[in-house]
Design a protein around this motif. Sequence first.
Motif, PDB file in Angstrom:
ATOM      1  N   CYS A  40       1.071   9.155  -1.006  1.00 43.60           N
ATOM      2  CA  CYS A  40       1.132   7.784  -0.492  1.00 43.60           C
ATOM      3  C   CYS A  40       0.926   6.832  -1.661  1.00 43.60           C
ATOM      4  N   VAL A  41       1.930   6.018  -1.966  1.00 48.51           N
ATOM      5  CA  VAL A  41       1.787   4.983  -2.996  1.00 48.51           C
ATOM      6  C   VAL A  41       1.509   3.671  -2.273  1.00 48.51           C
ATOM      7  N   MET A  42       0.352   3.052  -2.579  1.00 45.16           N
ATOM      8  CA  MET A  42      -0.008   1.783  -1.933  1.00 45.16           C
ATOM      9  C   MET A  42       0.054   0.650  -2.941  1.00 45.16           C
ATOM     10  N   THR A  43       0.607  -0.489  -2.496  1.00 45.48           N
ATOM     11  CA  THR A  43       0.667  -1.657  -3.372  1.00 45.48           C
ATOM     12  C   THR A  43       0.764  -2.907  -2.504  1.00 45.48           C
ATOM     13  N   ASP A  44       0.918  -4.082  -3.154  1.00 42.62           N
ATOM     14  CA  ASP A  44       1.116  -5.308  -2.372  1.00 42.62           C
ATOM     15  C   ASP A  44       2.525  -5.839  -2.639  1.00 42.62           C
ATOM     16  N   PRO A  45       3.027  -6.717  -1.761  1.00 44.25           N
ATOM     17  CA  PRO A  45       4.436  -7.128  -1.863  1.00 44.25           C
ATOM     18  C   PRO A  45       4.781  -7.763  -3.212  1.00 44.25           C
ATOM     19  N   GLY A  46       3.815  -8.404  -3.849  1.00 42.64           N
ATOM     20  CA  GLY A  46       4.091  -9.093  -5.110  1.00 42.64           C
ATOM     21  C   GLY A  46       4.333  -8.175  -6.301  1.00 42.64           C
ATOM     22  N   LEU A  47       4.020  -6.886  -6.158  1.00 35.28           N
ATOM     23  CA  LEU A  47       4.141  -5.960  -7.297  1.00 35.28           C
ATOM     24  C   LEU A  47       5.337  -5.023  -7.195  1.00 35.28           C
ATOM     25  N   VAL A  48       5.975  -4.984  -6.021  1.00 33.66           N
ATOM     26  CA  VAL A  48       6.995  -3.961  -5.751  1.00 33.66           C
ATOM     27  C   VAL A  48       8.103  -3.932  -6.795  1.00 33.66           C
ATOM     28  N   ASP A  49       8.534  -5.101  -7.273  1.00 36.53           N
ATOM     29  CA  ASP A  49       9.689  -5.129  -8.183  1.00 36.53           C
ATOM     30  C   ASP A  49       9.305  -5.069  -9.659  1.00 36.53           C
ATOM     31  N   PHE A  50       8.025  -4.884  -9.946  1.00 35.74           N
ATOM     32  CA  PHE A  50       7.598  -4.945 -11.343  1.00 35.74           C
ATOM     33  C   PHE A  50       7.194  -3.592 -11.909  1.00 35.74           C
ATOM     34  N   GLY A  64       9.887  15.297  -9.323  1.00 34.25           N
ATOM     35  CA  GLY A  64      10.235  15.903  -8.042  1.00 34.25           C
ATOM     36  C   GLY A  64       9.132  15.862  -6.999  1.00 34.25           C
ATOM     37  N   VAL A  65       8.272  14.836  -7.059  1.00 33.95           N
ATOM     38  CA  VAL A  65       7.176  14.731  -6.093  1.00 33.95           C
ATOM     39  C   VAL A  65       7.571  13.755  -4.982  1.00 33.95           C
ATOM     40  N   SER A  66       7.478  14.193  -3.720  1.00 33.26           N
ATOM     41  CA  SER A  66       7.910  13.307  -2.638  1.00 33.26           C
ATOM     42  C   SER A  66       6.791  12.323  -2.286  1.00 33.26           C
ATOM     43  N   TYR A  67       7.196  11.086  -2.003  1.00 28.19           N
ATOM     44  CA  TYR A  67       6.208  10.036  -1.751  1.00 28.19           C
ATOM     45  C   TYR A  67       6.694   9.116  -0.651  1.00 28.19           C
ATOM     46  N   GLU A  68       5.750   8.381  -0.058  1.00 26.70           N
ATOM     47  CA  GLU A  68       6.081   7.246   0.801  1.00 26.70           C
ATOM     48  C   GLU A  68       5.391   6.020   0.234  1.00 26.70           C
ATOM     49  N   LEU A  69       6.055   4.879   0.339  1.00 22.33           N
ATOM     50  CA  LEU A  69       5.522   3.633  -0.226  1.00 22.33           C
ATOM     51  C   LEU A  69       4.995   2.740   0.899  1.00 22.33           C
ATOM     52  N   PHE A  70       3.733   2.299   0.757  1.00 24.04           N
ATOM     53  CA  PHE A  70       3.167   1.293   1.663  1.00 24.04           C
ATOM     54  C   PHE A  70       2.921   0.046   0.829  1.00 24.04           C
ATOM     55  N   SER A  71       3.675  -1.039   1.112  1.00 25.24           N
ATOM     56  CA  SER A  71       3.566  -2.232   0.254  1.00 25.24           C
ATOM     57  C   SER A  71       3.032  -3.443   1.003  1.00 25.24           C
ATOM     58  N   ASP A  72       2.363  -3.190   2.134  1.00 23.21           N
ATOM     59  CA  ASP A  72       1.869  -4.309   2.951  1.00 23.21           C
ATOM     60  C   ASP A  72       0.390  -4.608   2.763  1.00 23.21           C
ATOM     61  N   VAL A  73      -0.170  -4.266   1.615  1.00 21.78           N
ATOM     62  CA  VAL A  73      -1.579  -4.600   1.395  1.00 21.78           C
ATOM     63  C   VAL A  73      -1.715  -6.115   1.318  1.00 21.78           C
ATOM     64  N   ARG A  74      -2.713  -6.640   1.990  1.00 21.03           N
ATOM     65  CA  ARG A  74      -2.989  -8.080   1.932  1.00 21.03           C
ATOM     66  C   ARG A  74      -3.887  -8.357   0.729  1.00 21.03           C
ATOM     67  N   VAL A  75      -3.538  -9.376  -0.054  1.00 24.61           N
ATOM     68  CA  VAL A  75      -4.385  -9.778  -1.180  1.00 24.61           C
ATOM     69  C   VAL A  75      -5.597 -10.501  -0.594  1.00 24.61           C
ATOM     70  N   GLU A  76      -6.795 -10.043  -0.951  1.00 23.44           N
ATOM     71  CA  GLU A  76      -8.040 -10.353  -0.249  1.00 23.44           C
ATOM     72  C   GLU A  76      -7.926  -9.788   1.181  1.00 23.44           C
ATOM     73  N   PRO A  77      -8.048  -8.469   1.325  1.00 21.65           N
ATOM     74  CA  PRO A  77      -7.769  -7.794   2.600  1.00 21.65           C
ATOM     75  C   PRO A  77      -8.774  -8.146   3.695  1.00 21.65           C
ATOM     76  N   ASN A  78      -8.356  -7.965   4.950  1.00 18.56           N
ATOM     77  CA  ASN A  78      -9.271  -8.140   6.075  1.00 18.56           C
ATOM     78  C   ASN A  78      -9.249  -6.876   6.937  1.00 18.56           C
ATOM     79  N   ASP A  79     -10.037  -6.858   8.008  1.00 19.53           N
ATOM     80  CA  ASP A  79     -10.103  -5.635   8.823  1.00 19.53           C
ATOM     81  C   ASP A  79      -8.736  -5.301   9.420  1.00 19.53           C
ATOM     82  N   LYS A  80      -7.968  -6.325   9.770  1.00 16.48           N
ATOM     83  CA  LYS A  80      -6.644  -6.087  10.349  1.00 16.48           C
ATOM     84  C   LYS A  80      -5.724  -5.412   9.320  1.00 16.48           C
ATOM     85  N   SER A  81      -5.740  -5.903   8.075  1.00 16.28           N
ATOM     86  CA  SER A  81      -4.857  -5.305   7.064  1.00 16.28           C
ATOM     87  C   SER A  81      -5.346  -3.905   6.666  1.00 16.28           C
ATOM     88  N   PHE A  82      -6.675  -3.690   6.661  1.00 17.44           N
ATOM     89  CA  PHE A  82      -7.203  -2.331   6.441  1.00 17.44           C
ATOM     90  C   PHE A  82      -6.667  -1.391   7.523  1.00 17.44           C
TER      91      PHE A  82
END
Length: 440
Positions: A40-50, A64-82
Amino acid sequence: GGGGEREYAFEMAASGIRFGHGVLREVGQDALEMGAQRVCVMTDPGLVDFYPVQATLESLTKYGVSYELFSDVRVEPNDKSFKAAIDFARKGEFDLYIAVGGGSVIDTCKAANLYASHPPPPDPENGDDEKEYDFMYYVNPPIGKGMPPPGALAPIIAVPTTTGTGSETTGVAIFDLERFHCKTGIAHRRLKPTIGILDPICAYTMPFNVAAASSFDVLSHAIESYTALPFLQRARPSSPLMRPAYQGSNPIADHWCLKALEMVAEYMPRSVLDGDEEARGNMMLASAYAGIGFGNAGVQLPHAMSYPVAGMARSFQPDGYPQDHPIVPHGVSVIMNAPAVFRYTSSTDPERHRLIAKVLGATGEISDAASGHALADQLIALMQKMRIPDGLIGLGYDESDIDAFVEGALPQRRLLDLAPRPTGAAELAAIYRDSLRVYS
Protein backbone atom coordinates in the motif's frame (compact mmCIF):
# COMPACT_ATOMS: atom_id res chain seq x y z
CA GLY A 1 3.11 10.43 40.04
CA GLY A 2 2.12 11.17 43.67
CA GLY A 3 4.46 10.04 46.46
CA GLY A 4 5.42 6.80 44.59
CA GLU A 5 8.86 5.72 43.54
CA ARG A 6 10.79 7.76 40.99
CA GLU A 7 11.94 6.56 37.58
CA TYR A 8 15.53 5.33 37.48
CA ALA A 9 16.03 4.20 33.87
CA PHE A 10 15.61 5.42 30.32
CA GLU A 11 15.43 3.64 26.98
CA MET A 12 16.61 4.45 23.50
CA ALA A 13 14.45 3.37 20.55
CA ALA A 14 14.41 4.64 16.99
CA SER A 15 13.61 3.52 13.47
CA GLY A 16 16.34 2.71 11.02
CA ILE A 17 17.23 5.66 8.80
CA ARG A 18 18.78 5.63 5.35
CA PHE A 19 19.92 8.94 3.90
CA GLY A 20 21.19 9.73 0.42
CA HIS A 21 20.64 11.71 -2.74
CA GLY A 22 18.33 9.60 -4.96
CA VAL A 23 18.14 6.77 -2.40
CA LEU A 24 14.35 6.52 -2.85
CA ARG A 25 15.02 4.54 -6.04
CA GLU A 26 16.05 1.60 -3.80
CA VAL A 27 12.59 1.22 -2.29
CA GLY A 28 11.47 -1.45 -4.78
CA GLN A 29 14.44 -3.60 -3.77
CA ASP A 30 13.52 -3.14 -0.11
CA ALA A 31 9.97 -4.33 -0.82
CA LEU A 32 11.31 -7.32 -2.73
CA GLU A 33 13.75 -8.27 0.03
CA MET A 34 10.98 -8.01 2.63
CA GLY A 35 8.97 -10.51 0.60
CA ALA A 36 6.10 -8.06 0.14
CA GLN A 37 3.25 -9.36 -2.05
CA ARG A 38 0.80 -6.47 -1.65
CA VAL A 39 2.12 -2.99 -1.00
CA CYS A 40 0.00 0.00 0.00
CA VAL A 41 1.55 3.31 -1.09
CA MET A 42 -0.04 6.23 0.79
CA THR A 43 0.32 9.87 -0.16
CA ASP A 44 -1.66 13.11 -0.50
CA PRO A 45 -3.12 14.54 -3.73
CA GLY A 46 -0.49 17.30 -3.94
CA LEU A 47 2.41 14.84 -4.29
CA VAL A 48 1.04 12.34 -6.82
CA ASP A 49 2.64 13.94 -9.89
CA PHE A 50 6.01 14.70 -8.33
CA TYR A 51 9.31 12.90 -7.81
CA PRO A 52 8.59 11.35 -4.37
CA VAL A 53 5.56 9.34 -5.55
CA GLN A 54 6.77 8.82 -9.12
CA ALA A 55 10.18 7.46 -8.03
CA THR A 56 8.47 5.14 -5.50
CA LEU A 57 6.06 3.67 -8.06
CA GLU A 58 8.75 3.37 -10.76
CA SER A 59 11.00 1.49 -8.35
CA LEU A 60 8.22 -0.90 -7.27
CA THR A 61 7.33 -1.55 -10.92
CA LYS A 62 10.98 -2.09 -11.87
CA TYR A 63 11.33 -4.83 -9.23
CA GLY A 64 7.97 -6.41 -10.06
CA VAL A 65 6.26 -5.61 -6.75
CA SER A 66 2.48 -5.17 -6.94
CA TYR A 67 1.03 -2.14 -5.17
CA GLU A 68 -2.12 -0.10 -4.69
CA LEU A 69 -2.01 3.68 -4.36
CA PHE A 70 -4.07 5.59 -1.77
CA SER A 71 -3.72 9.33 -2.45
CA ASP A 72 -6.58 10.73 -0.38
CA VAL A 73 -4.66 11.62 2.77
CA ARG A 74 -5.87 14.91 4.19
CA VAL A 75 -3.15 17.43 5.04
CA GLU A 76 -3.64 17.96 8.79
CA PRO A 77 -5.72 14.74 9.02
CA ASN A 78 -8.90 14.27 11.05
CA ASP A 79 -10.73 11.19 12.36
CA LYS A 80 -12.82 11.03 9.18
CA SER A 81 -9.75 11.02 6.90
CA PHE A 82 -8.02 8.45 9.17
CA LYS A 83 -11.09 6.21 8.87
CA ALA A 84 -11.07 6.45 5.05
CA ALA A 85 -7.44 5.28 5.03
CA ILE A 86 -8.23 2.54 7.57
CA ASP A 87 -11.08 1.24 5.36
CA PHE A 88 -8.74 1.13 2.36
CA ALA A 89 -6.11 -0.73 4.40
CA ARG A 90 -8.58 -3.24 5.86
CA LYS A 91 -9.94 -4.15 2.42
CA GLY A 92 -6.48 -4.40 0.87
CA GLU A 93 -4.90 -6.89 3.26
CA PHE A 94 -1.47 -5.34 2.68
CA ASP A 95 1.79 -6.79 3.96
CA LEU A 96 3.87 -3.61 3.54
CA TYR A 97 3.03 0.10 3.70
CA ILE A 98 5.04 2.89 2.07
CA ALA A 99 4.11 6.38 3.32
CA VAL A 100 5.27 9.13 0.96
CA GLY A 101 4.68 12.63 2.33
CA GLY A 102 4.88 14.91 5.31
CA GLY A 103 3.76 14.12 8.84
CA SER A 104 0.11 13.98 7.76
CA VAL A 105 0.76 11.08 5.39
CA ILE A 106 3.14 9.17 7.65
CA ASP A 107 0.78 9.51 10.64
CA THR A 108 -2.25 8.43 8.58
CA CYS A 109 -0.34 5.40 7.36
CA LYS A 110 0.62 4.37 10.92
CA ALA A 111 -3.04 4.49 11.95
CA ALA A 112 -4.23 2.58 8.86
CA ASN A 113 -1.64 -0.12 9.54
CA LEU A 114 -2.62 -0.38 13.22
CA TYR A 115 -6.38 -0.70 12.69
CA ALA A 116 -5.97 -3.08 9.74
CA SER A 117 -3.43 -5.28 11.57
CA HIS A 118 -5.35 -5.40 14.87
CA PRO A 119 -8.96 -4.26 14.41
CA PRO A 120 -10.36 -3.19 17.79
CA PRO A 121 -13.53 -4.88 19.07
CA PRO A 122 -16.79 -3.05 18.32
CA ASP A 123 -18.09 -0.70 21.02
CA PRO A 124 -21.83 -1.11 21.65
CA GLU A 125 -21.92 2.37 23.27
CA ASN A 126 -20.59 4.11 20.23
CA GLY A 127 -23.30 4.87 17.65
CA ASP A 128 -23.73 3.52 14.15
CA ASP A 129 -20.47 4.47 12.47
CA GLU A 130 -18.50 2.44 15.04
CA LYS A 131 -20.41 -0.85 14.63
CA GLU A 132 -17.47 -2.59 12.96
CA TYR A 133 -14.75 -1.43 15.35
CA ASP A 134 -14.21 1.03 18.18
CA PHE A 135 -12.11 3.86 16.73
CA MET A 136 -11.35 5.32 20.19
CA TYR A 137 -9.82 2.02 21.38
CA TYR A 138 -6.20 3.00 20.64
CA VAL A 139 -6.57 6.80 20.98
CA ASN A 140 -4.61 8.45 23.81
CA PRO A 141 -6.46 8.92 27.11
CA PRO A 142 -8.29 10.80 28.55
CA ILE A 143 -10.03 11.29 25.17
CA GLY A 144 -9.67 7.66 24.04
CA LYS A 145 -9.07 4.33 25.75
CA GLY A 146 -5.31 4.21 25.10
CA MET A 147 -5.13 0.42 24.64
CA PRO A 148 -1.73 -0.90 23.49
CA PRO A 149 -1.56 -2.80 20.18
CA PRO A 150 -1.70 -6.54 21.03
CA GLY A 151 1.08 -7.52 18.62
CA ALA A 152 3.38 -6.48 15.81
CA LEU A 153 2.12 -4.43 12.84
CA ALA A 154 2.96 -4.79 9.16
CA PRO A 155 6.22 -3.02 8.27
CA ILE A 156 6.08 0.63 7.18
CA ILE A 157 8.66 2.38 5.03
CA ALA A 158 8.37 6.13 5.65
CA VAL A 159 9.50 8.53 2.92
CA PRO A 160 9.40 12.10 4.29
CA THR A 161 8.95 14.91 1.76
CA THR A 162 9.22 17.88 4.15
CA THR A 163 12.12 19.07 6.29
CA GLY A 164 10.00 18.64 9.28
CA THR A 165 7.98 16.32 11.31
CA GLY A 166 10.41 13.57 12.28
CA SER A 167 7.38 11.25 12.10
CA GLU A 168 9.54 8.66 10.31
CA THR A 169 11.36 7.98 13.59
CA THR A 170 8.45 7.93 16.08
CA GLY A 171 5.52 5.77 17.15
CA VAL A 172 3.10 8.71 17.27
CA ALA A 173 0.18 9.52 14.93
CA ILE A 174 -1.64 12.85 15.38
CA PHE A 175 -5.08 13.80 14.04
CA ASP A 176 -7.94 16.23 14.57
CA LEU A 177 -10.91 14.85 16.48
CA GLU A 178 -13.56 16.88 14.71
CA ARG A 179 -16.26 16.83 17.35
CA PHE A 180 -13.82 18.35 19.88
CA HIS A 181 -12.06 20.73 17.43
CA CYS A 182 -8.88 19.46 18.91
CA LYS A 183 -5.93 17.32 18.02
CA THR A 184 -5.14 14.11 19.79
CA GLY A 185 -3.22 11.04 18.79
CA ILE A 186 -2.22 7.42 19.09
CA ALA A 187 1.17 6.66 20.61
CA HIS A 188 2.97 3.35 20.97
CA ARG A 189 6.42 2.07 20.02
CA ARG A 190 4.81 -0.57 17.78
CA LEU A 191 3.62 2.17 15.40
CA LYS A 192 7.21 3.13 14.55
CA PRO A 193 8.11 2.81 10.88
CA THR A 194 10.58 0.02 10.09
CA ILE A 195 12.82 2.44 8.21
CA GLY A 196 12.78 6.07 7.15
CA ILE A 197 14.16 6.73 3.67
CA LEU A 198 15.50 10.28 3.55
CA ASP A 199 16.09 11.42 -0.01
CA PRO A 200 16.82 15.17 -0.20
CA ILE A 201 15.40 15.31 -3.74
CA CYS A 202 11.96 14.76 -2.14
CA ALA A 203 12.25 18.13 -0.38
CA TYR A 204 13.36 20.23 -3.36
CA THR A 205 9.82 21.05 -4.52
CA MET A 206 8.54 22.04 -1.06
CA PRO A 207 6.72 25.42 -1.17
CA PHE A 208 8.12 28.27 0.97
CA ASN A 209 5.47 28.07 3.71
CA VAL A 210 5.76 24.28 3.99
CA ALA A 211 9.53 24.60 4.34
CA ALA A 212 9.14 27.28 7.02
CA ALA A 213 6.43 25.49 9.05
CA SER A 214 8.14 22.10 8.96
CA SER A 215 11.50 23.63 9.96
CA PHE A 216 9.94 25.34 12.97
CA ASP A 217 8.52 21.96 13.98
CA VAL A 218 12.06 20.52 13.99
CA LEU A 219 13.36 23.46 15.98
CA SER A 220 10.61 23.12 18.58
CA HIS A 221 11.03 19.33 18.84
CA ALA A 222 14.66 19.82 19.80
CA ILE A 223 14.08 22.67 22.27
CA GLU A 224 11.04 21.06 23.94
CA SER A 225 12.84 17.76 24.47
CA TYR A 226 16.04 19.36 25.76
CA THR A 227 14.09 21.45 28.28
CA ALA A 228 11.54 18.73 29.22
CA LEU A 229 11.15 17.39 32.75
CA PRO A 230 14.26 15.23 33.44
CA PHE A 231 13.45 11.50 33.27
CA LEU A 232 14.51 10.88 36.91
CA GLN A 233 11.66 13.12 38.10
CA ARG A 234 8.94 11.00 36.47
CA ALA A 235 7.06 8.28 38.35
CA ARG A 236 8.46 4.76 37.96
CA PRO A 237 6.34 2.56 35.64
CA SER A 238 4.73 -0.62 36.97
CA SER A 239 6.57 -2.69 34.34
CA PRO A 240 9.05 -2.08 31.49
CA LEU A 241 6.19 -2.36 28.98
CA MET A 242 4.47 0.60 30.66
CA ARG A 243 7.50 2.90 30.35
CA PRO A 244 6.34 5.61 27.95
CA ALA A 245 8.26 6.47 24.78
CA TYR A 246 8.08 10.09 25.97
CA GLN A 247 10.25 9.65 29.08
CA GLY A 248 11.57 13.18 29.75
CA SER A 249 14.95 14.69 28.95
CA ASN A 250 17.76 12.15 29.20
CA PRO A 251 21.44 11.92 28.24
CA ILE A 252 20.95 10.21 24.87
CA ALA A 253 18.10 12.42 23.66
CA ASP A 254 20.04 15.52 24.78
CA HIS A 255 22.86 14.78 22.31
CA TRP A 256 20.53 14.31 19.35
CA CYS A 257 18.58 17.47 20.24
CA LEU A 258 21.66 19.67 20.58
CA LYS A 259 23.09 18.42 17.28
CA ALA A 260 19.72 19.07 15.61
CA LEU A 261 19.70 22.63 17.03
CA GLU A 262 23.17 23.32 15.66
CA MET A 263 22.10 22.10 12.23
CA VAL A 264 18.87 24.13 12.28
CA ALA A 265 20.80 27.27 13.22
CA GLU A 266 23.19 26.68 10.33
CA TYR A 267 20.84 25.49 7.57
CA MET A 268 17.25 26.64 8.22
CA PRO A 269 17.54 30.19 6.80
CA ARG A 270 19.19 28.98 3.56
CA SER A 271 16.79 26.05 3.24
CA VAL A 272 13.63 28.12 3.68
CA LEU A 273 14.59 31.51 2.21
CA ASP A 274 16.83 30.38 -0.68
CA GLY A 275 15.49 26.87 -1.31
CA ASP A 276 19.17 25.83 -1.26
CA GLU A 277 19.37 22.09 -2.06
CA GLU A 278 22.31 21.27 0.22
CA ALA A 279 20.58 23.12 3.09
CA ARG A 280 17.31 21.23 2.46
CA GLY A 281 19.16 17.91 2.64
CA ASN A 282 20.77 18.93 5.92
CA MET A 283 17.43 20.11 7.34
CA MET A 284 15.98 16.70 6.47
CA LEU A 285 18.81 15.12 8.46
CA ALA A 286 18.28 17.59 11.33
CA SER A 287 14.60 16.61 11.36
CA ALA A 288 15.53 12.94 11.82
CA TYR A 289 18.07 13.83 14.55
CA ALA A 290 15.42 15.82 16.42
CA GLY A 291 12.99 12.95 15.83
CA ILE A 292 15.32 10.55 17.61
CA GLY A 293 15.62 13.12 20.40
CA PHE A 294 11.93 13.85 20.91
CA GLY A 295 10.91 10.26 20.18
CA ASN A 296 12.81 9.25 23.33
CA ALA A 297 12.37 12.37 25.49
CA GLY A 298 9.07 13.85 24.37
CA VAL A 299 7.55 17.19 23.46
CA GLN A 300 5.71 19.30 25.99
CA LEU A 301 4.01 22.72 26.26
CA PRO A 302 4.38 24.17 22.74
CA HIS A 303 3.00 20.96 21.22
CA ALA A 304 0.27 20.50 23.84
CA MET A 305 -0.82 24.11 23.29
CA SER A 306 -0.63 23.86 19.49
CA TYR A 307 -3.36 21.26 19.07
CA PRO A 308 -6.41 23.50 19.70
CA VAL A 309 -4.75 26.33 17.73
CA ALA A 310 -4.58 24.04 14.69
CA GLY A 311 -7.86 22.27 15.43
CA MET A 312 -9.93 25.46 15.61
CA ALA A 313 -8.66 26.89 12.29
CA ARG A 314 -11.36 29.21 10.90
CA SER A 315 -10.04 31.48 8.20
CA PHE A 316 -6.27 31.07 7.88
CA GLN A 317 -5.19 29.71 4.45
CA PRO A 318 -1.47 29.98 3.75
CA ASP A 319 -0.10 29.59 0.22
CA GLY A 320 1.44 26.23 -0.57
CA TYR A 321 -1.18 24.26 1.39
CA PRO A 322 -4.48 22.77 0.16
CA GLN A 323 -6.98 25.58 -0.39
CA ASP A 324 -10.11 23.50 0.25
CA HIS A 325 -10.17 24.02 4.04
CA PRO A 326 -8.77 26.56 6.54
CA ILE A 327 -5.49 25.29 7.93
CA VAL A 328 -3.01 26.37 10.56
CA PRO A 329 0.05 24.27 9.64
CA HIS A 330 1.31 22.18 12.54
CA GLY A 331 4.73 23.88 12.72
CA VAL A 332 3.09 27.33 12.76
CA SER A 333 0.69 26.37 15.57
CA VAL A 334 3.63 24.97 17.56
CA ILE A 335 6.05 27.89 17.23
CA MET A 336 3.37 30.55 17.88
CA ASN A 337 3.29 29.91 21.64
CA ALA A 338 6.94 28.88 21.94
CA PRO A 339 8.51 32.27 22.81
CA ALA A 340 6.04 32.74 25.70
CA VAL A 341 6.51 29.12 26.81
CA PHE A 342 10.29 29.33 27.08
CA ARG A 343 10.11 32.63 28.97
CA TYR A 344 7.85 30.70 31.38
CA THR A 345 9.97 27.52 31.69
CA SER A 346 13.43 29.12 31.83
CA SER A 347 13.50 29.41 35.64
CA THR A 348 13.53 25.58 35.90
CA ASP A 349 16.90 25.31 34.11
CA PRO A 350 18.40 28.66 33.07
CA GLU A 351 21.60 26.93 31.92
CA ARG A 352 19.79 24.86 29.27
CA HIS A 353 17.74 27.81 28.03
CA ARG A 354 20.88 29.95 27.83
CA LEU A 355 22.74 27.26 25.89
CA ILE A 356 19.94 27.00 23.31
CA ALA A 357 19.82 30.80 22.94
CA LYS A 358 23.58 30.79 22.24
CA VAL A 359 23.36 27.93 19.71
CA LEU A 360 20.68 29.97 17.90
CA GLY A 361 22.92 33.04 17.79
CA ALA A 362 22.54 35.00 21.05
CA THR A 363 25.76 36.78 22.03
CA GLY A 364 27.25 38.35 25.15
CA GLU A 365 26.54 37.63 28.81
CA ILE A 366 23.10 36.16 29.53
CA SER A 367 22.03 36.12 33.17
CA ASP A 368 19.87 33.31 34.56
CA ALA A 369 16.91 35.67 34.82
CA ALA A 370 17.30 36.70 31.17
CA SER A 371 17.83 33.19 29.73
CA GLY A 372 14.19 32.65 28.68
CA HIS A 373 13.97 36.10 27.11
CA ALA A 374 17.23 35.52 25.22
CA LEU A 375 15.89 32.26 23.80
CA ALA A 376 12.49 33.79 22.97
CA ASP A 377 14.17 36.71 21.17
CA GLN A 378 16.13 34.32 18.92
CA LEU A 379 12.91 32.47 18.03
CA ILE A 380 11.05 35.71 17.34
CA ALA A 381 13.80 36.99 15.02
CA LEU A 382 13.66 33.72 13.08
CA MET A 383 9.85 33.82 12.91
CA GLN A 384 9.96 37.33 11.46
CA LYS A 385 12.53 36.27 8.86
CA MET A 386 10.29 33.39 7.80
CA ARG A 387 7.20 35.66 7.57
CA ILE A 388 5.26 33.84 10.31
CA PRO A 389 2.11 35.87 11.18
CA ASP A 390 2.17 38.08 14.27
CA GLY A 391 0.83 35.88 17.04
CA LEU A 392 -2.50 34.15 17.50
CA ILE A 393 -4.19 37.34 16.29
CA GLY A 394 -2.30 36.96 13.01
CA LEU A 395 -3.90 33.51 12.65
CA GLY A 396 -7.41 34.96 12.98
CA TYR A 397 -7.97 34.44 16.72
CA ASP A 398 -8.49 36.88 19.57
CA GLU A 399 -8.70 37.10 23.36
CA SER A 400 -12.15 35.47 23.39
CA ASP A 401 -10.65 32.19 22.07
CA ILE A 402 -8.30 31.68 25.02
CA ASP A 403 -10.77 29.69 27.14
CA ALA A 404 -11.41 27.27 24.26
CA PHE A 405 -7.64 26.91 23.68
CA VAL A 406 -7.12 26.06 27.35
CA GLU A 407 -9.94 23.53 27.19
CA GLY A 408 -8.29 21.89 24.16
CA ALA A 409 -4.81 21.84 25.73
CA LEU A 410 -5.78 20.43 29.15
CA PRO A 411 -6.55 16.89 27.87
CA GLN A 412 -3.00 16.63 26.43
CA ARG A 413 -1.84 15.12 29.72
CA ARG A 414 0.92 13.04 28.16
CA LEU A 415 2.61 16.25 27.02
CA LEU A 416 1.69 18.57 29.90
CA ASP A 417 3.22 16.07 32.33
CA LEU A 418 6.57 16.54 30.58
CA ALA A 419 6.61 20.30 31.14
CA PRO A 420 9.41 21.21 33.56
CA ARG A 421 6.91 23.26 35.63
CA PRO A 422 3.48 22.05 36.79
CA THR A 423 1.12 23.77 34.37
CA GLY A 424 -2.67 24.06 34.80
CA ALA A 425 -5.48 26.11 33.29
CA ALA A 426 -4.39 29.48 34.73
CA GLU A 427 -0.80 29.09 33.52
CA LEU A 428 -1.92 27.98 30.05
CA ALA A 429 -4.29 30.96 29.76
CA ALA A 430 -1.46 33.34 30.68
CA ILE A 431 0.88 31.84 28.05
CA TYR A 432 -1.83 32.02 25.35
CA ARG A 433 -2.50 35.64 26.33
CA ASP A 434 1.22 36.35 26.04
CA SER A 435 1.12 34.86 22.50
CA LEU A 436 -1.75 36.93 21.08
CA ARG A 437 0.94 39.19 19.61
CA VAL A 438 4.51 37.96 19.21
CA TYR A 439 6.28 40.88 17.55
CA SER A 440 4.78 43.86 19.37
